[in-house]
Design a protein around this motif. Structure first.
Motif, short mmCIF file in Angstrom:
data_model
loop_
_atom_site.label_atom_id
_atom_site.label_comp_id
_atom_site.label_asym_id
_atom_site.label_seq_id
_atom_site.Cartn_x
_atom_site.Cartn_y
_atom_site.Cartn_z
N TYR A 52 -9.09 -4.82 -6.74
CA TYR A 52 -7.58 -3.47 -6.50
C TYR A 52 -7.82 -2.41 -7.74
O TYR A 52 -8.30 -2.12 -8.51
CB TYR A 52 -6.93 -4.56 -7.09
CG TYR A 52 -5.61 -3.80 -8.00
CD1 TYR A 52 -4.47 -3.80 -6.35
CD2 TYR A 52 -4.78 -2.65 -8.85
CE1 TYR A 52 -3.60 -2.90 -6.36
CE2 TYR A 52 -3.95 -1.93 -9.01
CZ TYR A 52 -3.33 -1.70 -7.60
OH TYR A 52 -2.45 -0.93 -7.50
N ASN A 53 -8.33 -1.21 -6.37
CA ASN A 53 -7.91 -0.19 -6.65
C ASN A 53 -6.60 0.76 -6.21
O ASN A 53 -6.95 1.00 -5.00
CB ASN A 53 -9.46 0.32 -6.60
CG ASN A 53 -10.05 2.13 -6.83
OD1 ASN A 53 -9.27 2.53 -7.27
ND2 ASN A 53 -11.22 1.86 -7.06
N PRO A 54 -6.43 1.02 -6.81
CA PRO A 54 -4.69 1.93 -6.29
C PRO A 54 -5.26 3.27 -5.32
O PRO A 54 -4.59 4.08 -4.94
CB PRO A 54 -3.87 2.13 -7.32
CG PRO A 54 -4.65 1.87 -8.63
CD PRO A 54 -5.99 1.10 -8.03
N TYR A 55 -6.53 3.38 -5.72
CA TYR A 55 -7.02 5.36 -5.35
C TYR A 55 -7.74 4.93 -3.82
O TYR A 55 -7.35 5.97 -3.12
CB TYR A 55 -7.62 5.52 -6.28
CG TYR A 55 -6.58 5.88 -7.21
CD1 TYR A 55 -6.03 7.39 -7.14
CD2 TYR A 55 -7.33 6.03 -8.40
CE1 TYR A 55 -5.28 7.29 -8.65
CE2 TYR A 55 -6.48 5.84 -9.47
CZ TYR A 55 -5.71 6.91 -9.83
OH TYR A 55 -4.84 7.47 -10.99
N ALA A 71 -7.29 3.23 -0.07
CA ALA A 71 -6.00 3.05 0.64
C ALA A 71 -4.95 1.88 0.90
O ALA A 71 -3.93 1.88 0.73
CB ALA A 71 -6.30 3.62 2.74
N ASN A 72 -5.62 0.55 0.71
CA ASN A 72 -5.19 -0.49 1.33
C ASN A 72 -5.49 -1.30 -0.13
O ASN A 72 -4.85 -2.41 0.14
CB ASN A 72 -5.79 -1.14 2.48
CG ASN A 72 -6.83 -1.88 1.77
OD1 ASN A 72 -7.63 -1.89 0.90
ND2 ASN A 72 -8.01 -2.90 3.29
N LEU A 73 -5.19 -0.73 -1.06
CA LEU A 73 -5.36 -1.08 -2.47
C LEU A 73 -6.90 -2.21 -3.07
O LEU A 73 -7.02 -2.53 -4.38
CB LEU A 73 -4.52 -2.14 -3.24
CG LEU A 73 -2.95 -1.10 -2.67
CD1 LEU A 73 -2.00 -1.71 -2.88
CD2 LEU A 73 -2.60 0.04 -3.26
N TYR A 92 1.97 1.31 -4.30
CA TYR A 92 1.41 1.35 -4.81
C TYR A 92 0.76 2.28 -4.69
O TYR A 92 -0.66 2.30 -5.80
CB TYR A 92 1.07 -0.35 -4.75
CG TYR A 92 2.04 -0.61 -5.62
CD1 TYR A 92 2.42 -1.19 -7.37
CD2 TYR A 92 2.49 -1.73 -5.22
CE1 TYR A 92 3.61 -1.90 -8.11
CE2 TYR A 92 4.18 -1.90 -5.92
CZ TYR A 92 4.56 -2.39 -6.78
OH TYR A 92 5.04 -3.00 -7.32
N HIS A 93 -0.39 2.65 -3.52
CA HIS A 93 -1.14 3.57 -3.42
C HIS A 93 -1.03 5.04 -4.34
O HIS A 93 0.02 5.55 -4.05
CB HIS A 93 -1.69 4.23 -2.23
CG HIS A 93 -2.57 4.96 -2.17
ND1 HIS A 93 -4.04 4.44 -2.07
CD2 HIS A 93 -2.32 5.95 -1.07
CE1 HIS A 93 -4.54 5.82 -1.63
NE2 HIS A 93 -3.60 6.67 -0.81
N ALA A 121 0.72 -0.97 -0.10
CA ALA A 121 0.32 -0.03 -0.12
C ALA A 121 0.69 1.22 -0.24
O ALA A 121 0.29 1.61 -1.19
CB ALA A 121 -1.23 -0.17 1.31
N SER A 122 2.24 1.30 0.66
CA SER A 122 2.76 2.52 0.86
C SER A 122 3.66 2.55 -0.87
O SER A 122 4.02 4.04 -0.92
CB SER A 122 4.33 2.45 2.05
OG SER A 122 4.65 1.22 1.47
N TYR A 154 -11.59 12.66 -4.65
CA TYR A 154 -11.24 11.25 -4.39
C TYR A 154 -12.27 9.93 -4.84
O TYR A 154 -12.51 9.11 -5.37
CB TYR A 154 -11.28 11.08 -2.73
CG TYR A 154 -11.45 9.80 -2.26
CD1 TYR A 154 -10.23 9.00 -2.07
CD2 TYR A 154 -12.77 9.01 -1.65
CE1 TYR A 154 -10.24 8.14 -1.60
CE2 TYR A 154 -12.71 8.19 -1.30
CZ TYR A 154 -11.58 7.23 -1.15
OH TYR A 154 -11.44 6.05 -0.41
#
Length: 278
Positions: free
Chosen positions: A194-197, A199-201, A36-37, A33-34, A164
């Motif tokens: 999966y959604n990179p936007y 917080a935890n993907l 790819y977010h 997450a750190s 957002y």
């Protein structure tokens, strides 16, 4: 003696700070997450900035997207049907608001006056938007134990606001191969997306907008996924802050007032102290 003790306490405090500063820090391993977010996408809304205003046509289109897509899962419990009326709302007339309330797919919980048993009735303009689920248990049961958040204040509750929401709605994609290579345990679990936007993907909500033309706009605007996402985000921003335009107007008035008051105060200062200084 008192001065000595105070000095001793001060030396101890400074020593503790130095020790904390000089001690080697534990190395923190990066997480998926750190890395790819992603931050919110860049998209321009009419209400951005200190002088922004709502585009009523966009708000009505966004309301249509909410009505036909989002309202199946997400409530809007702090917004009443009558809030849609007039220039302070979405620009609908009284008859239009009355028709919207009456035709709403979910009826309002009520009590049968004859039997005292639970019942439902058609909504009226003074009603708040009814929830699509009877309670939290029913909502979780229908969504793989995930609770769809109420959307009334969503644009204010999330950092990035409408940007957002737009990013989340348009951000679904396949999980990158290099992510799985670096973090094999970070594979998106079954039932999540999966959604990179996010917080935890990984987000429980499936993609709500999946194809162009999913909604047919009454004003003839082409309903692309991007357009629908922008319109829905703008509507949710209005739902969270319907008085935004008033705040902007009053903010401008206050700034002008303060500028005039400052000029008058400076003039008075020069006039009062002119003779004293010379």
């Amino acid at each position: 003696m008192l001065r000595f003790l105070a000095g001793l306490v001060g030396v101890g405090f400074v020593s503790a700070l130095l020790i904390a500063f000089l001690m080697p820090r534990e190395k923190v391993e990066p997480t998926a997450a750190s890395i790819y977010h992603l931050p919110e996408k860049e998209v321009k809304f009419s209400f951005d900035g200190p002088f922004g205003t709502y585009d009523r046509e966009q708000l009505q289109r966004g309301f249509q997207v909410y009505k036909e897509v989002c309202s199946a899962c997400h409530s809007l419990k702090l917004v009443a049907f009558r809030d849609l009326e007039g220039p302070g709302g979405l620009g609908f007339t009284k008859p239009e608001v009355k028709a919207i309330a009456k035709q709403w797919a979910v009826e309002v919980p009520s009590i049968n006056p004859d039997t005292g048993e639970a019942a439902t009735r058609k909504a009226i303009p003074s009603d708040y938007f009814p929830s699509p689920y009877a309670n939290e248990t029913a909502a979780r049961a229908a969504n793989n134990n995930a609770l769809p958040p109420d959307m009334s204040l969503l644009a204010k509750a999330r950092e990035g606001g409408a940007h957002y929401i737009y990013s989340i709605v348009t951000g679904y994609q396949a999980q990158p191969a290099d992510l799985l290579k670096r973090f094999p345990d970070a594979k998106t679990p079954t039932g999540l997306h999966y959604n990179p936007y996010f917080a935890n993907l990984n987000i429980a909500m499936p993609p709500p907008l999946v194809a162009d033309g999913q909604v047919t706009y009454s004003d003839g605007t082409k309903a692309t996924v991007d357009q629908m996402a922008q319109d829905a985000s703008a509507f949710l921003m209005w739902a969270a802050e319907p008085k935004l335009e008033n705040r902007h107007r009053w903010g401008l008035v206050v700034i002008i007032y303060l500028l005039i008051a400052t000029a008058l105060a400076y003039g008075a200062y020069r006039n009062i102290w002119r003779d004293k200084k010379h």
